[in-house]
Design a protein around this motif. Sequence first.
Motif, PDB file in Angstrom:
ATOM      1  N   GLU A 155       0.737  -1.249  -0.014  1.00 19.50           N
ATOM      2  CA  GLU A 155      -0.056   0.107   0.045  1.00 19.50           C
ATOM      3  C   GLU A 155       0.795   1.411  -0.065  1.00 19.50           C
ATOM      4  O   GLU A 155       0.701   2.103   0.793  1.00 19.50           O
ATOM      5  N   PRO A 156       1.801   1.349  -1.014  1.00 19.37           N
ATOM      6  CA  PRO A 156       2.516   2.657  -0.790  1.00 19.37           C
ATOM      7  C   PRO A 156       1.815   4.002  -1.224  1.00 19.37           C
ATOM      8  O   PRO A 156       2.356   4.975  -0.660  1.00 19.37           O
ATOM      9  N   THR A 157       0.883   3.944  -1.813  1.00 20.48           N
ATOM     10  CA  THR A 157       0.069   5.213  -2.124  1.00 20.48           C
ATOM     11  C   THR A 157      -1.049   5.425  -1.229  1.00 20.48           C
ATOM     12  O   THR A 157      -1.522   6.428  -1.228  1.00 20.48           O
ATOM     13  N   HIS A 188      -5.395  -0.522  -2.981  1.00 20.74           N
ATOM     14  CA  HIS A 188      -6.788  -0.656  -3.233  1.00 20.74           C
ATOM     15  C   HIS A 188      -7.334   0.458  -3.980  1.00 20.74           C
ATOM     16  O   HIS A 188      -8.439   0.595  -4.430  1.00 20.74           O
ATOM     17  N   ILE A 189      -6.557   1.380  -4.433  1.00 21.86           N
ATOM     18  CA  ILE A 189      -6.582   2.258  -5.389  1.00 21.86           C
ATOM     19  C   ILE A 189      -6.334   1.998  -6.860  1.00 21.86           C
ATOM     20  O   ILE A 189      -5.136   2.224  -7.321  1.00 21.86           O
ATOM     21  N   THR A 190      -7.299   1.540  -7.314  1.00 21.62           N
ATOM     22  CA  THR A 190      -7.074   0.743  -8.650  1.00 21.62           C
ATOM     23  C   THR A 190      -6.783   1.732  -9.832  1.00 21.62           C
ATOM     24  O   THR A 190      -5.899   1.098 -10.594  1.00 21.62           O
ATOM     25  N   THR A 191      -6.935   2.998  -9.741  1.00 19.07           N
ATOM     26  CA  THR A 191      -6.484   3.856 -10.622  1.00 19.07           C
ATOM     27  C   THR A 191      -4.987   4.103 -10.765  1.00 19.07           C
ATOM     28  O   THR A 191      -4.560   4.576 -11.754  1.00 19.07           O
ATOM     29  N   ASP A 192      -4.420   3.861  -9.867  1.00 20.13           N
ATOM     30  CA  ASP A 192      -2.816   3.749  -9.698  1.00 20.13           C
ATOM     31  C   ASP A 192      -2.355   3.018 -10.860  1.00 20.13           C
ATOM     32  O   ASP A 192      -1.121   3.049 -11.500  1.00 20.13           O
ATOM     33  N   LEU A 193      -3.102   1.712 -10.844  1.00 20.62           N
ATOM     34  CA  LEU A 193      -2.539   0.648 -11.755  1.00 20.62           C
ATOM     35  C   LEU A 193      -2.728   0.852 -13.244  1.00 20.62           C
ATOM     36  O   LEU A 193      -1.850   0.432 -14.086  1.00 20.62           O
ATOM     37  N   ASP A 194      -3.905   1.690 -13.657  1.00 23.33           N
ATOM     38  CA  ASP A 194      -3.865   1.649 -15.010  1.00 23.33           C
ATOM     39  C   ASP A 194      -2.731   2.366 -15.583  1.00 23.33           C
ATOM     40  O   ASP A 194      -2.329   2.195 -16.689  1.00 23.33           O
TER      41      ASP A 194
END
Lengths: 291, 201
Positions: A155-157, A188-194
């Motif tokens: 969870e770095p972000t 759990h912030i999925t927008t980070d991954l896009d």
Amino acid sequence: MEHVVELKNVTKKFKGFSLKPINLQVRRGFVTGFIGANGAGKSTTIKMMMNLLKPDAGKVKLFGLDYQTHERAIKERIGFVYDGNVFYEGLNLKDIKRIVGPAYKRWDDKVFYRYVEQFELPLNKAIKTFSKGMQMKASLAIALSHHAELIIMDEPTAGLDPIFRRELLDLLQEIMLDGSRTIFFSTHITTDLDRIADYIAFINNGEMMFNQSIHDIAENYQLVKGGVDLLDRDTEKAFVHIHRTSTGFQALTDNIEAVKKTFGDSVVMERASLEDMMYYMKGGKQHVQFN
Amino acid sequence: MFNLIRRDLILQKWQLLIFIPIIMFFIIMDKHPALIFLVASILIPFNAYAYDEKAETNILLNSLPYTRVEIIASRYLGAIVYMGLAIGVTCLALVTFNKPFTMSDMAIGGGLFLWFASFTFPLFYIFKSGYISTVVLIGFLILAGVGPSVFMFIAENLPVINDFIVSLSVPTLYTGVAVLTLIIYSVSWGVTTIIYQRKVF
């Protein structure tokens, strides 16, 4: 060796929570995002990768080595960043470097000071006076200063403001450029991954739902919208989860061909975001529920 | 391993300055040299646990390239190293203040420290973090207060033990106690290692 991390049928039981036999491979040279709701088992899985927790059964291998015989060799090659600050909070960054640096054979002071400068970190201030973002940067500077091949981040972000999150993601992209590194990070912030992930591993309720490339996910999953009258016992089988409203239904499918065949043009199909997937799979895969 | 031991000095560099006045205080109060050696030995290793009992510290240490066996070994070896240092500094302080002391004072102080460490180190890994260092420090004060009278009571009321000890020659007695101390310290080390290997963070 293609996989830097390999979990084979790993299980772990706690009071009120258990990790079902988990199989997970992390590919060398790529960014793998590890997603799941809070309490889904992300931290437990990461702790087992770091040997902070021992699995009840199954095998954990990093770089093809196991922790029983190669603990030091494995950890030499890992850089870690955790959600909270794990460094002695009363110490300043210089003293933390004095403690952490000598632990690694390949520690590189030059790299460390370069990151300290780049991140504008004060060397003589106690870590506890750092903001959350600065603590994260400090952890990252330490994780990157010993030429680690694998960076594991839990969870770095989390808790970072949007601008800083973006900066962090840019930085991660930058450190991936030389091609020798692998990043595995949970969020759990999925927008980070896009933006940066090549692969997505999704864990839900202690169960691995999938571990696929972003490209495959886009191809394999779609969101389907249509009228409720189209649904019956047979047609519902094509969906992972269905959400009904008075105006129609929205559902997630992992069987695009079947949906096309059954419904044709009577439904609208669109790309499912990671968040959609997390939401629809919350109840478990192949488990049709009605809301 | 050396780095793990050195870590305590980095962590406690400011506190080290407080330790010297503490030793001075005991010397000025004209306490028994053996007690001063004991107190001086205890300061660094036990203060280190105030840092180590935090979960974050254990996550950090275990994420670094150290094994759990090494982490515990550094505690037990470090305690001996810091005891040696503390005894050295105390000797200097005693000489400076012109207070007489003997080798046996050193041996008694060091020996008592090792016994105390043997019984308390495992506790730091058994009990939940947060309170244990306070409990141990209070325990130490109580022991220091009550301990001597318990010994006197045993000496007076159990002549068998007393006679047995008196019958031994001085070298035998010292060697015996030294060996026993080492055995207890080693057993404690082994037990703590087993406990620590089973811990989850």
